[in-house]
Enzyme design. Structure first.
Site, short mmCIF file in Angstrom:
data_model
loop_
_atom_site.label_atom_id
_atom_site.label_comp_id
_atom_site.label_asym_id
_atom_site.label_seq_id
_atom_site.Cartn_x
_atom_site.Cartn_y
_atom_site.Cartn_z
CD GLU A 99 -1.54 -2.02 -31.09
OE1 GLU A 99 -2.46 -1.48 -30.45
OE2 GLU A 99 -0.35 -1.89 -30.78
CG ASP A 100 -5.14 1.69 -29.87
OD1 ASP A 100 -4.10 1.04 -30.08
OD2 ASP A 100 -5.27 2.47 -28.92
CG PHE A 152 -1.55 13.15 -29.54
CD1 PHE A 152 -0.80 12.01 -29.34
CD2 PHE A 152 -2.53 13.49 -28.62
CE1 PHE A 152 -1.00 11.22 -28.21
CE2 PHE A 152 -2.72 12.71 -27.48
CZ PHE A 152 -1.96 11.57 -27.28
C1 PRP Z 1 -0.33 2.73 -27.82
C2 PRP Z 1 -1.20 2.02 -28.83
C3 PRP Z 1 -0.27 1.03 -29.46
C4 PRP Z 1 1.06 1.74 -29.40
C5 PRP Z 1 1.38 2.30 -30.75
O1 PRP Z 1 -0.28 1.96 -26.67
O2 PRP Z 1 -2.30 1.38 -28.22
O3 PRP Z 1 -0.20 -0.18 -28.74
O4 PRP Z 1 0.95 2.79 -28.43
O5 PRP Z 1 2.54 3.04 -30.70
P1 PRP Z 1 3.89 2.66 -31.44
O6 PRP Z 1 3.56 2.19 -32.83
O7 PRP Z 1 4.61 3.98 -31.43
O8 PRP Z 1 4.60 1.62 -30.63
P2 PRP Z 1 0.20 2.48 -25.25
O9 PRP Z 1 1.56 1.96 -24.98
O10 PRP Z 1 -0.02 3.97 -25.16
O11 PRP Z 1 -0.79 1.74 -24.27
P3 PRP Z 1 -2.40 1.79 -24.23
O12 PRP Z 1 -2.91 0.83 -25.26
O13 PRP Z 1 -2.72 1.37 -22.84
O14 PRP Z 1 -2.79 3.22 -24.52
#
Ligand code: PRP
Length: 182
Positions: A99-100, A152
């Site tokens: 995960e990022d 953010f």
């Molecule tokens: C982002 C990020 C994680 C998640 C974290 O994904 O990459 O997967 O949100 O947030 P949380 O802990 O509040 O659930 P996103 O749904 O924005 O998709 P992306 O990876 O395409 O940016």
């Protein structure tokens, strides 16, 4: 061009390189005999996962899921949706999710539960960035690159309205960038 929109750098390119190397060593130590499936959650995982797997000195398989929760804004909507599922079974396999960011924890918790339900032998999570102040559900990632305060952040996979993923470092966005668009 992208630099001008960044207020503060939280993880520089050098810092990210050191973090990825350290995580790669820890994962190599823990998974060298497990032939794990490394699962990337698209799209944010791309830069991190791409660098991380090259620091993992072992056999792995790669797979991807696309899970959405933010839909482009700066606040989580609370919805977790599978846009694209894995192309392989995880039953009786060790799984490592890359995960990022872990923010509210909703996305990762839902995916971990799903993969356990599907019969994975183990499901662990490696995240570049952990933002515990954002949690709405109890969750602790297994491997963390860096813990950051509640802000953010964009860059190195993290987006604002799909932009800034290709920034080579992680930083906070100037409020003027998102306020101008409202
Ligand atoms: C982002 C990020 C994680 C998640 C974290 O994904 O990459 O997967 O949100 O947030 P949380 O802990 O509040 O659930 P996103 O749904 O924005 O998709 P992306 O990876 O395409 O940016």
């Amino acid at each position: 061009m992208l630099d001008k929109d960044i207020e503060k750098v939280l993880l520089s390119q050098d810092t990210i390189r050191d973090i990825v190397k350290r995580l790669g060593q820890e994962l190599t130590r823990d998974y060298h005999d497990k032939f794990p499936i490394v699962i990337g959650l698209l799209k944010g995982c791309i830069p991190f996962m791409s660098d991380l797997i090259r620091e993992m000195d072992m056999h792995i398989e790669l797979s991807f899921m696309n899970i959405s929760s933010y839909f482009g804004g700066i606040e989580s909507t609370g919805d977790v949706k599978i846009e694209m599922d894995l192309g392989m079974p995880v039953k009786n396999r060790h799984v490592l999710i890359a995960e990022d960011i872990v923010d509210t924890g909703r996305t990762i918790k839902a995916v971990v539960e799903l993969l356990k339900y599907r019969g994975a032998l183990s499901v662990k999570v490696v995240t570049l960035v952990d933002k515990p102040a954002g949690r709405v559900t109890e969750y602790q990632p297994d491997y963390v690159g860096q813990t950051i305060p509640k802000a953010f952040v964009v860059g190195y996979g993290l987006d604002y309205e799909e932009k800034y993923r290709n920034l080579p470092y992680v930083g906070t966005l100037k409020p003027s960038v998102y306020m101008n668009e409202e």
